[in-house]
Every structure is written in structure tokens, then in C-alpha cells.
Scaffold this active site. Structure first.
Site, mmCIF file in Angstrom:
data_model
loop_
_atom_site.group_PDB
_atom_site.id
_atom_site.type_symbol
_atom_site.label_atom_id
_atom_site.label_comp_id
_atom_site.label_asym_id
_atom_site.label_seq_id
_atom_site.Cartn_x
_atom_site.Cartn_y
_atom_site.Cartn_z
ATOM 1 N N CYS A 221 -32.264 -43.430 2.878
ATOM 2 C CA CYS A 221 -31.830 -43.185 1.489
ATOM 3 C C CYS A 221 -30.393 -42.697 1.444
ATOM 4 C CB CYS A 221 -32.740 -42.180 0.790
ATOM 5 S SG CYS A 221 -34.440 -42.698 0.724
ATOM 6 N N LYS B 228 -41.093 -30.570 2.126
ATOM 7 C CA LYS B 228 -40.316 -30.572 3.375
ATOM 8 C C LYS B 228 -40.355 -29.209 4.057
ATOM 9 C CE LYS B 228 -37.046 -34.014 1.627
ATOM 10 N NZ LYS B 228 -37.409 -35.261 2.266
ATOM 11 N N GLN C 126 -32.767 -30.365 2.582
ATOM 12 C CA GLN C 126 -32.870 -30.226 4.043
ATOM 13 C C GLN C 126 -32.407 -28.855 4.524
ATOM 14 O OE1 GLN C 126 -34.414 -32.390 5.808
ATOM 15 N NE2 GLN C 126 -34.389 -34.206 4.498
ATOM 16 N N HIS D 106 -27.636 -38.093 -0.087
ATOM 17 C CA HIS D 106 -28.891 -38.842 -0.255
ATOM 18 C C HIS D 106 -28.828 -39.551 -1.617
ATOM 19 C CE1 HIS D 106 -33.236 -39.230 -1.207
ATOM 20 N NE2 HIS D 106 -33.443 -39.127 0.095
ATOM 21 N N ASP E 235 -27.728 -29.823 -3.292
ATOM 22 C CA ASP E 235 -28.965 -30.484 -2.883
ATOM 23 C C ASP E 235 -29.429 -29.782 -1.612
ATOM 24 O OD1 ASP E 235 -30.852 -32.010 -1.636
ATOM 25 O OD2 ASP E 235 -29.796 -33.919 -1.850
HETATM 26 N N1 7TS Z 1 -31.957 -34.843 -0.817
HETATM 27 C C1 7TS Z 1 -32.014 -34.883 0.516
HETATM 28 C C2 7TS Z 1 -30.907 -34.334 1.332
HETATM 29 C C3 7TS Z 1 -33.141 -35.427 1.134
HETATM 30 O O1 7TS Z 1 -33.210 -35.457 2.467
HETATM 31 C C4 7TS Z 1 -34.199 -35.926 0.333
HETATM 32 C C5 7TS Z 1 -35.392 -36.595 0.940
HETATM 33 C C6 7TS Z 1 -34.079 -35.822 -1.049
HETATM 34 C C7 7TS Z 1 -32.935 -35.293 -1.593
HETATM 35 C C8 7TS Z 1 -35.159 -36.258 -1.967
HETATM 36 O O2 7TS Z 1 -36.247 -35.387 -1.914
HETATM 37 P P1 7TS Z 1 -37.572 -35.683 -2.740
HETATM 38 O O3 7TS Z 1 -38.522 -34.659 -2.246
HETATM 39 O O4 7TS Z 1 -37.232 -35.538 -4.170
HETATM 40 O O5 7TS Z 1 -37.973 -37.077 -2.378
HETATM 41 N N2 7TS Z 1 -35.142 -37.146 2.201
HETATM 42 C C9 7TS Z 1 -35.913 -38.007 2.883
HETATM 43 C C10 7TS Z 1 -35.568 -38.459 4.143
HETATM 44 O O6 7TS Z 1 -34.569 -38.131 4.774
HETATM 45 N N3 7TS Z 1 -36.518 -39.319 4.574
HETATM 46 O O7 7TS Z 1 -37.437 -39.436 3.618
HETATM 47 C C11 7TS Z 1 -37.082 -38.623 2.561
#
Ligand code: 7TS
Length: 409
Positions: A364, A224, A201, A121, A198
Site C-alpha cells: 500500500c 496492529k 506503525q 501509506h 499516521d
Molecule cells: N498507515 C500505515 C503506516 C500503515 O502501515 C497502515 C496499514 C495503515 C495506515 C492503514 O491501517 P488500517 O488499519 O486503517 O488498514 N498497513 C498495512 C501494511 O503495511 N500491510 O497491510 C496493512
């Protein structure tokens, strides 16, 4: 808890979108929130709201107990050795930036290597790009196998004695691939590199045990996993966090402040400058309680089953391409696809007309889109409240979309 019972805890699901019952298949972007999380946040603001770590009055003590109690729940949830290893952040992005800016700045020099993969990501790419640029370091990518998995042979080929940091996602937000973090960590450590994970997910969907993985840092987001937005976690091994400098300075994180010099609080507070995300942490704590009531094993099994069912049903739709591992056991509840030459945004719009919410775009993960040789995809992502009927509704929507675009073209 049975699937139908779980659904009753999510008030948002009970609504119609464009005349159809909502089918929410965008949990990888953000999950829906169970009533007990909404209630915990509401209760905090209605009854306990106050600033933390100031002692003395009752509301302040209640707020501190709620906030620090949530830290204990997180520690237990990922099986960290101590609560000092749990730093609250705004989310995964902030957590990864903290590692890059603090650990990275102090430990990466000219010619050193930072290793990531093609499936990352943007939040696990750009902090390392910036660090590499600032330090004259080299950012290297581990190539993927054809089915969107990682082979340990390629991991071994890419990581060298010049590698200082390896940062890999636990579960892909596009392909659903579950990566062999424990094995990659072993390889990174054999070369003296630290392992950053990371877990955005993964933490919501599979049991994470940071001691068993032996990773050095693990980042994830509350929103999430049924929690609110604005709260996330950076786990770090105590010995490493102790040596690291904060990246945000100000109130809350200091011990003594002089005119020209200051000292920091002990872990984890030295990394939590400013009034912390109190309601967010309390909401995350309630989300963890809810997930543990259901059981992470159950959640993981449910998502494997849904992914397997979805892949089987969707493969019957003519012209549909599914990306990522063919074996549903090798992936979490994410199915990314394209339908012939229909643009994914158009596809998502038609599905929305039928009440089905999917995400369309590059998710992303632009380097991964390049690797897949597509500009965008559609993505269905599942969570505890989804059912096989939801998958059927998706497949029905895809059939309608196919006929519609056949007629238009
Ligand atoms: N890493 C992964 C694997 C992600 O899926 C996401 C967000 C992030 C980092 C960033 O997370 P945040 O909470 O700091 O924004 N992924 C997604 C997605 O797949 N669609 O919208 C956000």
C-alpha cells in the site's frame, strides 16, 4: 516479561504450517492477539453485551464502563491531555479520512498546500489527493534521502506559508524509518499549518506522547497492537476538534434533533455516530494493558535488536537487497527486501512452504515503490513474540529459495 513467556500468551503461534512451526513475520499488516484480548472480547459478549450510553439497566452500565474505560486507557497510553481528545474510529484509515473531510474541508482552499512524503501509506495519500482535488489545493511531497530517511532541510524547503496541513507517518511500514515528528511539527507550526501523524506503525512499537510531539492529530489502529480489527483511534487537540464538524450523522452523536435542524453532542461523541465499536474498544483496552505490562521501552528495544540481528544475518545472503536505513537504531522492526530477480510473491510462497509468513507486494505504498524503482518487495515485520530463532528460520528459508530459483532459472 521474557520473550519466551510473552510467546505463551499468543495461542495462534503454537501451530505448524506446511509441516513447520509457524514463524509469523507479518505483524505490520496485522499483529497476533494475546489470550487476554481474546478473553476480554469473549467476556464482554458472554456477560456484559449491551448498547452503551443509555444508562438505566445493569448490562448497559457495564458496557458503557467498558467502552469509556477503554477511552481512558487510550488517553493514558498516548498521554493525551483529556479523554475528550480520544475519538474511536474503525482504524487509521478512517481516522485520517475524518481529518481530511472535516478539518481539511473547512480549512483548505484554492492554492493552499498539503504536504506529505514519498514514503506514505495509501491511507495517508488518497484522502489528501481527494481533498486537494475538491479544493483546488496543491499536494506536495517531501523527497527522501537515499537511505529512506527524511532530512529536516528538505522538510523546511517543502513547507511554506501556503501550507495548511502537513501529514507524515511516524514509522514507515516499508522502510521501518522512524521519522522526526517533533521537529517536523515545529516546522509545520512555524508556518501556521497543522500536523497530522499516521501512527499506525508507531503506536504498537514505540512510546508515543502526543503532548511531547505537540502534533495536532494522531491516528492509529488497534489491530496492529494486539487488539481486534475494526477499532482505531483519532487523537486531536481539543481546541481543533471542538471547531470541527462531524462527518457521520445519525444516532448517538446528536444532542437535539428537530425537523430541519439538529445539534451535536460534546466531544468526543459528536464524531462517533451510530452504535459504537464496543467490543473492539474493550479489546483494544485489554491490548493496551498487555503492552503496558511488558513495557513500551522493552518492546522498542526488542525490535531494534531483532532488526539489527536480521539485517546482519540477511546481508550474508548473496543477492539480497535490503531497503531503508542501514542503522538498525534508526528503524523499527520492519525489514523490506528483494532477492536477486526473484519475484517477491514467489519468494513469499517458498517461505510459506517452510512455515515462514512474510508479506509480498507494494505494501500500500505505490509512490514509495516508484521512488525505490521496484514494482514490489518482500517484507518481514517483527513484534513482541518474535525471536532470533524466527530470524534464523527466515534466513534459512531465503537460502533454500535462492538455491531453488537458481536451479529453476
Ligand atoms: N498507515 C500505515 C503506516 C500503515 O502501515 C497502515 C496499514 C495503515 C495506515 C492503514 O491501517 P488500517 O488499519 O486503517 O488498514 N498497513 C498495512 C501494511 O503495511 N500491510 O497491510 C496493512
Amino acid at each position: 516479561m521474557l520473550n519466551q513467556e510473552i510467546r505463551k500468551h499468543f495461542p495462534i503461534i503454537e501451530q505448524e504450517i506446511n509441516g513447520h512451526p509457524l514463524v509469523y513475520l507479518d505483524s505490520a499488516a496485522t499483529s497476533q492477539k494475546p489470550q487476554q484480548v481474546i478473553d476480554a472480547i469473549r467476556n464482554y459478549y458472554e456477560n456484559d453485551n449491551s448498547n452503551v450510553h443509555r444508562g438505566v439497566h445493569t448490562l448497559g452500565n457495564r458496557a458503557t464502563e467498558g467502552y469509556e474505560g477503554a477511552r481512558d486507557k487510550v488517553r493514558d497510553f498516548i498521554n493525551a491531555k483529556s479523554r475528550e481528545e480520544i475519538v474511536f474510529t474503525r482504524g487509521t484509515t478512517t481516522a485520517l479520512n475524518l481529518v481530511a473531510q472535516s478539518y481539511g474541508s473547512a480549512n483548505v482552499g484554492e492554492g493552499d498546500e498539503i504536504v506529505i512524503t514519498y514514503m506514505e501509506h495509501h491511507s495517508n495519500i488518497i484522502p489528501w489527493q481527494q481533498l486537494a482535488k475538491a479544493k483546488g489545493a496543491v499536494l506536495k511531497y517531501i523527497d527522501l534521502e537515499e537511505d529512506g530517511t527524511l532530512s529536516l532541510d528538505k522538510v523546511k524547503e517543502t513547507i511554506t506559508d501556503r501550507t495548511k496541513i502537513v501529514s507524515v507517518m511516524h514509522v514507515s511500514n516499508v522502510l521501518g524509518t522512524i521519522n522526526p515528528i517533533k521537529e517536523i511539527t515545529e516546522i509545520a507550526h512555524a508556518h501556521g499549518a497543522v500536523m497530522v501523524v499516521d501512527g499506525a506503525q508507531a503506536a504498537p512499537h514505540i512510546k508515543v506522547d502526543v503532548q511531547s510531539l505537540d502534533c495536532d492529530f494522531y491516528a492509529f489502529s488497534g489491530h496492529k497492537m494486539g487488539g481486534p480489527t475494526g477499532i482505531g483511534v483519532l487523537y486531536g487537540k481539543k481546541a481543533l476538534l471542538n471547531k470541527m464538524e462531524p462527518v457521520e450523522f445519525g444516532g448517538e452523536m446528536i444532542d437535539f434533533v428537530g425537523l430541519h435542524e439538529s445539534t451535536w453532542k460534546e466531544l468526543p461523541w459528536k464524531f462517533e455516530g451510530g452504535t459504537p465499536i464496543i467490543a473492539g474498544a474493550i479489546g483494544l483496552g485489554a491490548a493496551i494493558d498487555f503492552l503496558e505490562e511488558i513495557g513500551l521501552d522493552h518492546i522498542e528495544r526488542h525490535e531494534h535488536d531483532l532488526a539489527a540481528y536480521a539485517m546482519e544475518k540477511m546481508s550474508q545472503v548473496e543477492g539480497l537487497t535490503i531497503y531503508g536505513p542501514k542503522n538498525a537504531e534508526a528503524r523499527a522492526g520492519v525489514v523490506t527486501f528483494n532477492l536477486s530477480d526473484v519475484h517477491p510473491h514467489d519468494l513469499a510462497t517458498v517461505l510459506d512452504m517452510h512455515g515462514v509468513a512474510v508479506r509480498a507486494g507494494h505494501h500500500c505504498a505505490q509512490p514509495l515503490m516508484k521512488w525505490l524503482d521496484v514494482s514490489a518487495t518482500a517484507r518481514a515485520s517483527f513484534y513482541i513474540y518474535n525471536t532470533k530463532e524466527d530470524v534464523d528460520r527466515l534466513v534459512d528459508g531465503l537460502q533454500v529459495a535462492k538455491e531453488y530459483f537458481n536451479e529453476v532459472n
